[in-house]
Design a protein around this motif. Structure first.
Motif, PDB file in Angstrom:
ATOM      1  N   THR A 122       0.827  -1.211   0.000  1.00  0.00           N
ATOM      2  CA  THR A 122       0.000   0.000   0.000  1.00  0.00           C
ATOM      3  C   THR A 122       0.859   1.259   0.000  1.00  0.00           C
ATOM      4  N   GLY A 123       1.844   1.289   0.894  1.00  0.00           N
ATOM      5  CA  GLY A 123       2.695   2.469   0.998  1.00  0.00           C
ATOM      6  C   GLY A 123       3.498   2.727  -0.266  1.00  0.00           C
ATOM      7  N   LEU A 124       4.048   1.664  -0.860  1.00  0.00           N
ATOM      8  CA  LEU A 124       4.839   1.835  -2.074  1.00  0.00           C
ATOM      9  C   LEU A 124       3.971   2.252  -3.252  1.00  0.00           C
ATOM     10  N   ALA A 125       2.766   1.706  -3.331  1.00  0.00           N
ATOM     11  CA  ALA A 125       1.876   2.107  -4.422  1.00  0.00           C
ATOM     12  C   ALA A 125       1.557   3.595  -4.331  1.00  0.00           C
ATOM     13  N   ARG A 126       1.355   4.078  -3.113  1.00  0.00           N
ATOM     14  CA  ARG A 126       1.015   5.497  -2.936  1.00  0.00           C
ATOM     15  C   ARG A 126       2.208   6.407  -3.192  1.00  0.00           C
ATOM     16  N   ALA A 127       3.353   6.066  -2.610  1.00  0.00           N
ATOM     17  CA  ALA A 127       4.493   6.984  -2.643  1.00  0.00           C
ATOM     18  C   ALA A 127       5.367   6.816  -3.876  1.00  0.00           C
ATOM     19  N   ALA A 128       5.507   5.573  -4.363  1.00  0.00           N
ATOM     20  CA  ALA A 128       6.384   5.323  -5.508  1.00  0.00           C
ATOM     21  C   ALA A 128       5.617   5.243  -6.812  1.00  0.00           C
ATOM     22  N   GLY A 129       4.297   5.147  -6.736  1.00  0.00           N
ATOM     23  CA  GLY A 129       3.481   5.138  -7.942  1.00  0.00           C
ATOM     24  C   GLY A 129       3.662   3.906  -8.803  1.00  0.00           C
ATOM     25  N   VAL A 140       7.612  -9.139  -1.428  1.00  0.00           N
ATOM     26  CA  VAL A 140       6.940  -8.068  -2.152  1.00  0.00           C
ATOM     27  C   VAL A 140       7.517  -8.041  -3.559  1.00  0.00           C
ATOM     28  N   LEU A 141       6.641  -8.012  -4.560  1.00  0.00           N
ATOM     29  CA  LEU A 141       7.046  -8.099  -5.963  1.00  0.00           C
ATOM     30  C   LEU A 141       6.725  -6.804  -6.703  1.00  0.00           C
ATOM     31  N   VAL A 142       7.569  -6.510  -7.692  1.00  0.00           N
ATOM     32  CA  VAL A 142       7.295  -5.447  -8.656  1.00  0.00           C
ATOM     33  C   VAL A 142       7.545  -6.013 -10.049  1.00  0.00           C
ATOM     34  N   THR A 143       7.126  -5.266 -11.066  1.00  0.00           N
ATOM     35  CA  THR A 143       7.345  -5.694 -12.444  1.00  0.00           C
ATOM     36  C   THR A 143       8.478  -4.883 -13.047  1.00  0.00           C
ATOM     37  N   VAL A 144       9.491  -5.595 -13.536  1.00  0.00           N
ATOM     38  CA  VAL A 144      10.617  -4.976 -14.237  1.00  0.00           C
ATOM     39  C   VAL A 144      10.580  -5.507 -15.665  1.00  0.00           C
ATOM     40  N   GLY A 145      10.319  -4.597 -16.610  1.00  0.00           N
ATOM     41  CA  GLY A 145      10.065  -5.069 -17.969  1.00  0.00           C
ATOM     42  C   GLY A 145       8.731  -5.799 -17.966  1.00  0.00           C
ATOM     43  N   ASP A 146       8.755  -7.071 -18.328  1.00  0.00           N
ATOM     44  CA  ASP A 146       7.535  -7.878 -18.249  1.00  0.00           C
ATOM     45  C   ASP A 146       7.697  -9.028 -17.265  1.00  0.00           C
ATOM     46  N   GLU A 147       8.602  -8.849 -16.310  1.00  0.00           N
ATOM     47  CA  GLU A 147       8.944  -9.930 -15.391  1.00  0.00           C
ATOM     48  C   GLU A 147       8.689  -9.524 -13.942  1.00  0.00           C
ATOM     49  N   ALA A 203       5.520   6.626   4.110  1.00  0.00           N
ATOM     50  CA  ALA A 203       4.293   6.051   3.543  1.00  0.00           C
ATOM     51  C   ALA A 203       4.085   4.617   4.004  1.00  0.00           C
ATOM     52  N   VAL A 204       5.156   3.840   4.031  1.00  0.00           N
ATOM     53  CA  VAL A 204       5.041   2.443   4.459  1.00  0.00           C
ATOM     54  C   VAL A 204       4.661   2.370   5.941  1.00  0.00           C
ATOM     55  N   LEU A 205       5.304   3.181   6.782  1.00  0.00           N
ATOM     56  CA  LEU A 205       5.020   3.124   8.214  1.00  0.00           C
ATOM     57  C   LEU A 205       3.633   3.665   8.536  1.00  0.00           C
TER      58      LEU A 205
END
Length: 288
Positions: A122-129, A140-147, A203-205
Motif C-alpha cells: 500500500t505504501g509503495l503504491a502510494r508513494a512510488a506510484g 513483495v514483488l514489482v514488475t521490471v520489464g515484463d517480469e 508512507a510504508v510506516l
C-alpha cells in the motif's frame, strides 16, 4: 554488532550523491505523534541486523511498542530460514518495528507478516506510484520489464512473550549490476516516480500503523479487519500451480486457491484434496 548512530560516519555520508542519507529528525517529525503507534525512530549508519538489535533491546527492556529501528546499511540482514539479505549502503530501506499486540490471541499473530506485506504494498503504491504484488508468505514483488521480481522481504520474530519484531527490507535504487540474483528487482528498475527514501519510509510506516490498528481493534480477526480479503486480492501466488518444498525432502504440488483464516496457503492437489501449508512449514515455494 552494536548499531552506530548515523552521525558517526560523516566521512562517507555523501559518497554517493544518488543515495543521500535519511533524515532522522524529519522522520521523527512526520511519524511520532501523541496517540499514534510510532513512539521512537532510531537511525543507525550500519549494523548487522535491525531485527536482531531490536529483539535484544526489547529483551533488555530498552524499547517500547512502536520503536522503529532503521539502518542505512545492514551487513547481516536476514530473511526466512536465516537466508542472507545484503545491499549497498543507502540503496534501500532496512528497518524493524516492535509491536506488542495486546488483546490479540497469540494464534493470530501469524498474520503480522502478511499484514506488513499489505502495508508495504500500500505504501509503495502510494508513494512510488508503482504496482506491487505479494508472494506468499513474505515477499513483495514489482514488475521490471515484463517480469515479476522480488523487491522486498519481511521477517517476523518473537521478542519475549508479549512482543513481535517485524523487519522489512526493500530495494530502492539498486542498479541492474548490483542485484544479488537475477530474480531480484528494485523500485528504480520498476520505474518508481520517486526513489527518495524519506517519503517512501513514511508512507510504508503510516500504512502499517493503519492496518495494525484495524487488525488489533478487531482482536486480530482477519475477516472483520478486512486483512484476509485485502491480502488475497494482492497475492500473486493465488491462482498459480506451485510446489511447496517441505522439510525432509518432501513436496506438495497444487493450485494455490485461498489464504485461510490462519494465514496459511491452501493448495488444491491433483487428487482433489485441499491442503493448507503454513509459512513455518515450507522451505521454498516455487512455480510447479
Amino acid at each position: 554488532m552494536t548499531p552506530r548512530d548515523a552521525s558517526d560516519d560523516n566521512s562517507s555520508r555523501w559518497s554517493d550523491l544518488d543515495r543521500p542519507p535519511l533524515n532522522a529528525a524529519s522522520l521523527r517529525r512526520g511519524l511520532v505523534r501523541e496517540g499514534g503507534l510510532w513512539s521512537e525512530v532510531e537511525l543507525v549508519q550500519r549494523t548487522g541486523s535491525t531485527n536482531s538489535d531490536l529483539v535484544a533491546l526489547a529483551a533488555a527492556g530498552k524499547a517500547a511498542e512502536g520503536t522503529v529501528l532503521v539502518a542505512e546499511e545492514q551487513t547481516a540482514g536476514r530473511g526466512r530460514l536465516d537466508r542472507q539479505w545484503t545491499a549497498p549502503a543507502r540503496s534501500g530501506l532496512f528497518f524493524s518495528v516492535l509491536l506488542t499486540p495486546s488483546g490479540v490471541p497469540v494464534e493470530r499473530w501469524g498474520w503480522l507478516p502478511l499484514l506488513t506485506g499489505v502495508a508495504v504494498a500500500t505504501g509503495l503504491a502510494r508513494a512510488a506510484g508503482i504496482d506491487t504484488a505479494l508472494k506468499w508468505p513474505n515477499d513483495v514483488l514489482v514488475t521490471v520489464g515484463d517480469e515479476e521480481r522480488k523487491v522486498g522481504g519481511i521477517l517476523a520474530e518473537r521478542a519475549g512473550d508479549d512482543a513481535v519484531v517485524v523487519g522489512v527490507g526493500i530495494n530502492v535504487t539498486l542498479r541492474a549490476d548490483e542485484l544479488p540474483v537475477p530474480q531480484a528487482g528494485s523500485l528504480a528498475l520498476a520505474g518508481a516516480v520517486t526513489t527518495d527514501r524519506d517519503p517512501l519510509l513514511r508512507a510504508v510506516l503510516r500504512a502499517l500503523e493503519d492496518w495494525y490498528g484495524r487488525w488489533r481493534s478487531a482482536g486480530g480477526d482477519p475477516v472483520a479487519s478486512g486483512l484476509q480479503e485485502t491480502y488475497a486480492a494482492g497475492c500473486a501466488t493465488l491462482g498459480r500451480v506451485v510446489r511447496a518444498e517441505l522439510p525432509g525432502d518432501r513436496s506438495l504440488v497444487g493450485e494455490a486457491v485461498a489464504i485461510d483464516g490462519d494465514g496459511r496457503l491452501v493448495l488444491a492437489t491433483e487428487d482433489g484434496m485441499q491442503e493448507p501449508v503454513g509459512a513455518g512449514d515450507i522451505v521454498h515455494l516455487r512455480p510447479a
